[in-house]
Every structure is written in C-alpha cells, then in structure tokens.
Design an enzyme around this catalytic site. Structure first.
Site, PDB file in Angstrom:
ATOM      1  N   ILE A  67     -15.673  56.835  44.553  1.00  0.00           N
ATOM      2  CA  ILE A  67     -15.247  56.237  45.824  1.00  0.00           C
ATOM      3  C   ILE A  67     -14.974  57.321  46.854  1.00  0.00           C
ATOM      4  CG2 ILE A  67     -14.324  54.000  45.102  1.00  0.00           C
ATOM      5  CD1 ILE A  67     -11.564  55.788  45.114  1.00  0.00           C
ATOM      6  N   PRO A  68     -16.009  58.033  47.289  1.00  0.00           N
ATOM      7  CA  PRO A  68     -15.789  59.014  48.355  1.00  0.00           C
ATOM      8  C   PRO A  68     -15.234  58.274  49.573  1.00  0.00           C
ATOM      9  CG  PRO A  68     -18.134  58.524  48.086  1.00  0.00           C
ATOM     10  CD  PRO A  68     -17.420  57.893  46.933  1.00  0.00           C
ATOM     11  N   HIS A  69     -14.348  58.924  50.290  1.00  0.00           N
ATOM     12  CA  HIS A  69     -13.771  58.257  51.454  1.00  0.00           C
ATOM     13  C   HIS A  69     -13.270  59.281  52.447  1.00  0.00           C
ATOM     14  CE1 HIS A  69     -10.635  58.762  48.392  1.00  0.00           C
ATOM     15  NE2 HIS A  69      -9.837  59.040  49.389  1.00  0.00           N
ATOM     16  N   GLY A  70     -13.162  58.857  53.686  1.00  0.00           N
ATOM     17  CA  GLY A  70     -12.674  59.780  54.701  1.00  0.00           C
ATOM     18  C   GLY A  70     -11.991  59.025  55.819  1.00  0.00           C
TER      19      GLY A  70
END
Lengths: 152, 454
Positions: A67-70
């Site tokens: 779950i890459p997130h920014g």
C-alpha cells in the site's frame, strides 16, 4: 456499508493486470492513472513523496499486498489506484514475499474532509482479512474490483 | 480474563495505523482475548483508551512509528514495537503482552491491587497519586529521621563532629522529602515531563514554609500543568522536537513556580503573620486553650506553616523565661508518630506490611520529636488521619499546660531527659505524652477505613 468510492476510484485507476516492474516503475505507472482521474496534478512531486515514504520502511504489509501512499502537495483530491500484478513483484515486504496486489493512495497535503480518509481507513482494515484479499485476486474485471471495494 | 489494550499510529496516519489495529483485533479475536485498540491516524484519535480501561488492562501493546504518550500507562507492562510489527505478528505480540507481569514501575502496586481485589472497586485517582508520592518519600523520612535521632545522643553537638555530621545528613534527607513527594505525585499524573515541575514546586513549598501540604498541592499542580501542556501545545512538525526538550520543561516549571510563589506563597506568609499575632493575643491568659491550640497546630501540617508558627512561638517565649508552651509544643509534636506506631500495634490488620514497618520507625522518630515521621501516614489519607493527629496532639498540649510542665530546650524529644532539669515534672510530662499517644492511636484506627497501600 456502501461507500462513495467512485470519487476515489475510477476505471482509470484500476490496473488489471499491471506488468511486473520495479517498485518505482509500478508506482509511476499507477500515478498516471491518478493523474487521469484528476487526483494527482503534479506527478513528479507525488511520486517523490511516495518514494520518500517508501524509504522509511516498505509499505509491503505482507499477505502479498503493498500500500504505497503519499500525502503530497502534488495531490488535489484524495485518490486510490489499485493494481493486480501480472506476476509476483518484489516490494521488500515485511514478510519477504512478493506482492500481487498494490493499492496506491493519494492524499492532499492539506487535510481534507474526513469522508475520503474514512474510506481509505476502511480499506486498510479490510485488507487484513483473507477473504477480502482473495476476492480481489479472483475478480475478473475492473468493474468487479470497483464493486468489491464499493461494498466493503 | 486478561484484557489487553493497544495503540497504533504511523506518520501518514492512513494505512498502517488501521491495518495494525485490525490485525491486532483479528488475532485477539482468534485467541478470545478482549482487546481495545486506540488508533491515532489522519482522522484523529479514535477509540481513545480511558483511564479506567487502562487501570483494568493487563498490558498495553504500542505498535507505532510516531511518539505515543506513554505516561498514561505508567506502571503497566508495555509491548512496544514498530507499527509494521502490529500488522505482521499480531498473534505474537498478544502472547507477549499476556505473558508480561506488571513491572516494578511506579504505579505497579496500585495496578496489582486493582487486579487482586475481588470487586472492581478502585481507589479514587486522588489517592493513587498521593500514594505514589508517599511511597517514594518514605525512604527519605525513615533514613533522615533515624539519622537525626541518632545525632541526638548529644544535644547541640559541636560543628564538625561526627554527630553534627549525622544531623547534617539527616537534614539533607528530610529536606528532600517534600520535593520528592511533590515530584512523584506529579509523575503519577503527568509522567516523566511532570517530574521537573513537581520537584521544583516541592522545593518551593519547602522554601516558602508551606510544608508537605504545600508539597501535595505543588505535586497535583505540576502533574496537571505538565499534562495540559503536553496535550495542548501544538507546534509545526519541524519544531516538534523542541517540545519535550525545551518548551514543556521551561513552561511547566515557570507556571508551577509562579503559582507556588504568588498564589500559595503570599497567602501563607500573611496567614503566618496573622497566626503569630493571634497566638500572642491569647498569651498565657488561657493556658489550657493555648496548649490545645499549639498542639493542634503542631499536628495539622507537621512541618508546614501552622507547625512552624506554633514552634517558633514557643521557642520565642523561651527567651522571655516562659517554658510552658515549649513543653506543650514538643509533647504535641511527639504524639503523631508515636500514635501512629501504637495504631499499627493495636490493629495491625488495618495496615499493610510496609506501614507496620514504617510504624516501628515512626516510634523512634516520635520519641525524638521528629513529627515528620508521621507525614507519610498523614499524606496518604489526610482527611482521616490528620484530624486524629490534631485531637491527640491538642489534648497532649493542653495536658502539658495543665500539669505546668516546663521545658528549657527547644528540641531533642525524649533525649532531653538526659539533660538535668531541662524538663520538670518529668513524670507528668510522660503521662501527657502517653495519653495523647493512646488517644491518637484509637482515633486513627477509628477513622481509618481499610488498608491503604503504601
């Protein structure tokens, strides 16, 4: 519960399947979808923020999910992209297994209404459950994936 | 059934916080372990743990990549890991938490009591904080009191002699008593950040002559001020690091210090002035009344303003050749520790093991006219114990005046008997002290409800 997921997730941001690549390549390709859906305006800024987050610890949470997130100035409204990988993809995961599902989460730097965040929160919680992940793996179309997420 | 609590948090506050929470809940569900998980994420703090839940919990799991305020968990066993571990190995964390025992930390005794008692009745939080302060103060009272008592083998030892040095060491220990009391009351409320303002507030209480009651006040003040500052000061993230290192210590000490000096200190000074005038007004006109008032004042705050006024008043009269009030004051200062000792002997079941031991020491301190020996008991349960002390001491003071006892030395307790003609009549003096001791002990046991934990 039925969530208003349409504003977060469109067919542009569902990748079924997404070809295998490096973590950076996968994030970059999915970001293109978020740009199409109007969530991300500054792709370069957003990708660098996501990778900066990734550098502090892998977002591969195990069970074949990442779950890459920014939270980024390159984001104007919350967005979600989901990809089912064409094959096992390395993500330096916590459990050292490659990932087959990637959720890319975009959140504007300035806090926005909680409603969208709540959806992401609900998604995060759901991902822990095997049957939910399995249904995503079994889905045959983009619409089916959207429906699963809509009804989570 | 052991209950667990958990806190999850991550810097973005979107995904990991909630995954870890869900993971822990799922694993706990599979193991049939009740768990509540507080999430500190982008949507704020949800499912916040209450003080009551913390008190009841067996252990706490913290799975976080951001700082989580642990002060509220003081004394509880904590399993602390990165948020990712909460997602990855929730089952293991739960096993680990279940296997932990309450550490020897500060609030551990309370935690164990809460667990051990059959009912769910808990000590009011007020007493929990008091007890934390008292239990840390107790060793100083014991060591300081005994050293001072030892130094009395010779009254007024010459400067630099061994006995004079014992007196000095004992005095140093006694001097730390109120600061430590205040510091650990504060610690019990606000955790580590509250220690500094608590120590300073306690020190100021000593310097301002506010005694241990002032110290208790300083402790509560420091605890809540520090807690409030931690929760309410918001800084930009780039300066967040300054908060625990600079902002909270500086502001908490400043605020507590100013409150102590201006809000507590000033009224105490006017109170002391007024009391002195009032005592002089009573004069020797009604000597029984005077003895009772002086006695009650000695026991009211045991080293605080009332005690000091009574003592200073009596010492002042020595210079004018009036020796009765001095005798009353010393006798009244001896009965609180002596009474508490007798109370522990008469009704040991009303006291904990620790209190019974402290009672033995109190007997020696009482004989030495070190009223402070009774402070741990008074501070632990002020509303019940102090009235008992005051009645016993007031009675002794009045009796000493009735018996026309005179005392020519300003301190020394029972050791004054070694000085020829310092007390007369000796026998009646001992009777006055004995009666006060018995009355104090009976009243203490009458007022005291149940075992309070030291």
């Amino acid at each position: 519960m039925e969530l208003n997921i349409h504003e977060l997730l469109t067919e542009d941001t569902v990748f079924l399947p997404l070809e295998v690549g490096t973590k950076e390549e996968v994030i970059a390709r999915m970001t293109e979808g978020l740009k199409l859906s109007g969530s991300v305006t500054d792709g370069v800024q957003y990708v660098s923020d996501v990778l900066a987050r990734e550098a502090t610890g892998s977002t591969g949470i195990g069970f074949g999910v990442a779950i890459p997130h920014g939270k980024s100035a390159g984001v104007v409204k919350p967005g979600l992209a989901v990809a089912r990988m064409a094959g096992p993809t390395d993500w330096d995961s916590l459990d050292e297994t490659p990932v087959s599902i990637v959720f890319l989460i975009a959140v504007p730097k300035e806090n926005v209404g909680n409603e969208h965040l709540q959806i992401l929160v609900a998604l995060s919680r759901k991902l822990i459950h095997d049957d939910f992940r399995q249904s995503l793996l079994d889905a045959g179309s983009k619409q089916e994936i959207i429906d699963i997420l809509k009804n989570m | 059934m052991k209950k667990l609590l958990a806190v999850t948090a991550c810097p973005t506050g979107i995904a990991h916080t909630y995954m870890a929470a869900e993971s822990l809940q799922k694993a706990a569900g599979e193991k049939n372990v009740p768990i509540k998980v507080e999430t500190r994420g982008a949507v704020g703090v949800e499912n916040e743990l209450s003080a009551a839940e913390i008190a009841e919990a067996h252990a706490i799991i913290i799975a976080a990549d951001t700082d989580v305020d642990e002060a509220r968990f003081a004394g509880k066993p904590i399993v602390k890991v990165a948020v990712a571990q909460g997602i990855k190995i929730p089952g293991q964390l739960i096993e680990q938490a279940l296997a932990l025992q309450a550490s020897a930390g500060t609030a551990a005794p309370q935690a164990q009591v809460a667990e051990g008692s059959d009912g769910k009745r808990k000590q009011p939080v007020f007493y929990k904080h008091l007890m934390t302060g008292v239990s840390h103060m107790l060793p100083l009272v014991v060591a300081g009191g005994l050293l001072i008592a030892l130094s009395f083998f010779k009254l007024n030892p010459d400067e630099g002699t061994f006995l004079a040095n014992l007196l000095k060491i004992g005095g140093a220990a006694m001097g730390l008593m109120v600061p430590i009391l205040a510091a650990f009351i504060a610690f019990s409320i606000g955790g580590k950040p509250a220690l500094a303002p608590g120590l300073v507030g306690g020190m100021l209480s000593t310097q301002l002559g506010a005694g241990f009651l002032g110290g208790i006040l300083a402790g509560f003040l420091a605890g809540y001020v520090a807690k409030w500052l931690i929760q309410n000061i918001k800084l930009p993230r780039s300066m967040e690091g300054l908060k625990p290192l600079l902002i909270v210590p500086f502001l908490s000490v400043l605020v507590v210090g100013l409150l102590m000096v201006y809000v507590i200190g000033t009224p105490i000074k006017s109170l002391m002035d007024a009391l002195t005038v009032w005592l002089e007004g009573i004069g020797s006109g009604n000597k029984i009344m005077l003895g009772a008032i002086l006695g009650g004042m000695m026991a009211l705050d045991m080293g605080g303003p009332f005690n000091k006024i009574a003592y200073t008043f009596a010492v002042g009269l020595l210079g004018s050749g009036v020796y009765g009030p001095m005798a009353a004051v010393m006798a009244a200062g001896m009965t609180p520790p002596l009474g508490i000792w007798l109370a522990t002997v008469l009704a040991p079941k009303k006291f904990t093991q620790e209190e019974r031991e402290a009672g033995k020491v109190a007997s020696i301190l009482g004989l030495s006219f070190i009223t402070e020996g009774a402070i741990p008991f008074g501070a632990a349960d002020p509303f019940r114990i102090i009235p008992a002390f005051m009645i016993g001491s007031g009675l002794t003071g009045a009796l000493s005046m009735v018996f026309d006892v005179t005392l020519r030395a300003p301190h020394g307790g029972i050791f004054v008997l070694l000085v020829p003609n310092a007390i007369s009549p000796v026998f009646m003096y001992l009777i006055a002290i004995a009666i006060g001791t018995v009355v104090t002990a009976l009243l203490v046991n009458l007022f005291k409800k149940k075992t309070t934990q030291l």
